[in-house]
Write a protein that holds these residues in place. Sequence first.
Motif, mmCIF file in Angstrom:
data_model
loop_
_atom_site.group_PDB
_atom_site.id
_atom_site.type_symbol
_atom_site.label_atom_id
_atom_site.label_comp_id
_atom_site.label_asym_id
_atom_site.label_seq_id
_atom_site.Cartn_x
_atom_site.Cartn_y
_atom_site.Cartn_z
ATOM 1 N N LEU A 1 74.626 -3.590 65.390
ATOM 2 C CA LEU A 1 74.903 -4.793 65.884
ATOM 3 C C LEU A 1 74.510 -5.579 64.186
ATOM 4 C CD1 LEU A 1 72.931 -3.540 68.751
ATOM 5 C CD2 LEU A 1 75.566 -4.728 68.816
ATOM 6 N N ALA A 2 73.637 -5.422 64.062
ATOM 7 C CA ALA A 2 73.259 -6.820 62.490
ATOM 8 C C ALA A 2 74.793 -7.125 61.815
ATOM 9 C CB ALA A 2 72.284 -6.343 62.441
ATOM 10 N N LYS A 3 75.299 -5.694 61.342
ATOM 11 C CA LYS A 3 76.149 -6.089 60.735
ATOM 12 C C LYS A 3 77.104 -6.670 61.077
ATOM 13 C CE LYS A 3 79.447 -3.193 58.382
ATOM 14 N NZ LYS A 3 80.160 -2.034 58.308
ATOM 15 N N VAL A 4 77.741 -5.857 62.667
ATOM 16 C CA VAL A 4 78.524 -7.275 63.275
ATOM 17 C C VAL A 4 78.284 -8.300 63.213
ATOM 18 C CG1 VAL A 4 79.921 -7.893 65.060
ATOM 19 C CG2 VAL A 4 79.807 -5.504 64.801
ATOM 20 N N MET A 5 76.700 -8.891 63.135
ATOM 21 C CA MET A 5 76.766 -10.737 63.097
ATOM 22 C C MET A 5 76.334 -11.301 62.149
ATOM 23 S SD MET A 5 74.291 -11.228 66.425
ATOM 24 C CE MET A 5 74.846 -10.967 68.594
ATOM 25 N N ILE A 6 76.552 -10.336 61.398
ATOM 26 C CA ILE A 6 76.660 -11.227 59.870
ATOM 27 C C ILE A 6 78.045 -11.064 59.107
ATOM 28 C CG2 ILE A 6 76.353 -10.581 57.547
ATOM 29 C CD1 ILE A 6 73.753 -8.721 58.392
ATOM 30 N N GLU A 7 78.913 -10.639 59.716
ATOM 31 C CA GLU A 7 80.044 -10.454 59.214
ATOM 32 C C GLU A 7 81.078 -11.624 60.217
ATOM 33 O OE1 GLU A 7 82.108 -6.574 60.511
ATOM 34 O OE2 GLU A 7 81.211 -5.525 58.674
ATOM 35 N N LYS A 8 80.431 -11.731 61.681
ATOM 36 C CA LYS A 8 81.030 -12.960 62.220
ATOM 37 C C LYS A 8 80.197 -14.000 61.995
ATOM 38 C CE LYS A 8 82.504 -10.317 65.675
ATOM 39 N NZ LYS A 8 82.624 -10.113 67.492
ATOM 40 N N GLU A 9 79.242 -14.226 61.266
ATOM 41 C CA GLU A 9 77.959 -15.520 60.505
ATOM 42 C C GLU A 9 77.483 -16.076 61.832
ATOM 43 O OE1 GLU A 9 81.090 -18.238 58.372
ATOM 44 O OE2 GLU A 9 81.092 -16.695 56.622
ATOM 45 N N LEU A 10 77.235 -15.412 62.120
ATOM 46 C CA LEU A 10 76.075 -15.875 63.294
ATOM 47 C C LEU A 10 74.623 -15.497 62.983
ATOM 48 C CD1 LEU A 10 77.899 -14.136 66.818
ATOM 49 C CD2 LEU A 10 77.983 -16.373 66.131
ATOM 50 N N VAL A 11 74.396 -14.258 62.211
ATOM 51 C CA VAL A 11 73.522 -13.594 61.824
ATOM 52 C C VAL A 11 73.308 -13.853 60.411
ATOM 53 C CG1 VAL A 11 71.359 -11.950 61.544
ATOM 54 C CG2 VAL A 11 72.785 -12.293 63.452
ATOM 55 N N LEU A 12 72.256 -14.849 59.622
ATOM 56 C CA LEU A 12 71.893 -14.818 58.017
ATOM 57 C C LEU A 12 71.338 -13.517 57.697
ATOM 58 C CD1 LEU A 12 72.675 -16.346 55.407
ATOM 59 C CD2 LEU A 12 70.604 -17.705 56.321
ATOM 60 N N GLU A 13 70.868 -12.694 56.136
ATOM 61 C CA GLU A 13 70.405 -11.500 55.916
ATOM 62 C C GLU A 13 70.616 -12.387 54.555
ATOM 63 O OE1 GLU A 13 71.461 -7.323 55.217
ATOM 64 O OE2 GLU A 13 72.810 -8.570 54.691
ATOM 65 N N THR A 14 68.644 -12.090 54.595
ATOM 66 C CA THR A 14 68.908 -13.166 53.254
ATOM 67 C C THR A 14 67.833 -11.890 51.580
ATOM 68 O OG1 THR A 14 68.422 -15.011 53.778
ATOM 69 C CG2 THR A 14 67.492 -15.128 51.421
ATOM 70 N N VAL A 15 67.838 -11.398 50.725
ATOM 71 C CA VAL A 15 67.548 -10.857 50.209
ATOM 72 C C VAL A 15 67.069 -11.515 49.151
ATOM 73 C CG1 VAL A 15 67.625 -8.418 48.883
ATOM 74 C CG2 VAL A 15 69.357 -8.875 50.919
ATOM 75 N N ASP A 16 65.313 -10.697 49.154
ATOM 76 C CA ASP A 16 64.409 -11.377 48.242
ATOM 77 C C ASP A 16 63.521 -10.371 47.295
ATOM 78 O OD1 ASP A 16 62.189 -11.123 49.714
ATOM 79 O OD2 ASP A 16 62.407 -13.419 50.345
ATOM 80 N N LYS A 17 62.772 -10.632 46.825
ATOM 81 C CA LYS A 17 61.646 -9.042 46.241
ATOM 82 C C LYS A 17 60.608 -8.897 47.124
ATOM 83 C CE LYS A 17 58.422 -12.643 44.457
ATOM 84 N NZ LYS A 17 58.366 -13.510 43.148
ATOM 85 N N THR A 18 61.016 -9.535 48.257
ATOM 86 C CA THR A 18 59.608 -8.832 49.448
ATOM 87 C C THR A 18 60.672 -8.351 50.525
ATOM 88 O OG1 THR A 18 60.236 -10.695 51.189
ATOM 89 C CG2 THR A 18 58.486 -10.395 49.056
ATOM 90 N N GLY A 19 62.422 -8.337 50.251
ATOM 91 C CA GLY A 19 63.382 -7.461 50.832
ATOM 92 C C GLY A 19 64.339 -7.998 51.871
ATOM 93 N N VAL A 20 63.959 -7.724 52.674
ATOM 94 C CA VAL A 20 65.622 -8.296 53.709
ATOM 95 C C VAL A 20 65.307 -8.748 54.815
ATOM 96 C CG1 VAL A 20 68.022 -8.089 54.677
ATOM 97 C CG2 VAL A 20 66.809 -6.343 53.420
ATOM 98 N N THR A 21 65.561 -10.191 55.180
ATOM 99 C CA THR A 21 65.123 -11.195 56.511
ATOM 100 C C THR A 21 66.375 -11.592 57.327
ATOM 101 O OG1 THR A 21 63.597 -12.044 55.288
ATOM 102 C CG2 THR A 21 64.046 -13.237 57.282
ATOM 103 N N TYR A 22 66.489 -11.383 58.183
ATOM 104 C CA TYR A 22 67.464 -11.412 59.103
ATOM 105 C C TYR A 22 67.363 -12.991 60.442
ATOM 106 C CZ TYR A 22 69.394 -7.206 58.565
ATOM 107 O OH TYR A 22 69.413 -5.767 57.202
#
Length: 70
Positions: A36-57
């Motif tokens: 579900l997260a992957k689909v929402m990221i692809e549709k630009e509804l959810v932003l996935e941010t990666v930094d040194k502490t991990g991934v945030t949605y």
Amino acid sequence: MEFFNCIAKEHDVKQISAQYFINKYGIGTPTNARRLAKVMIEKELVLETVDKTGVTYQIYDVFFFKVVRT
């Protein structure tokens, strides 16, 4: 859109497939949450941010996020 609302309620989610998040919102399985997260990221509804502490949605559109949270 139910999954989208779960992310909006949390503001940001560090572990999208964590058991506490899945159980709290009745998402199903960790695999389902990731899919579900992957689909929402692809549709630009959810932003996935990666930094040194991990991934945030987070919700991608701040205005839409405020509408959903009210």
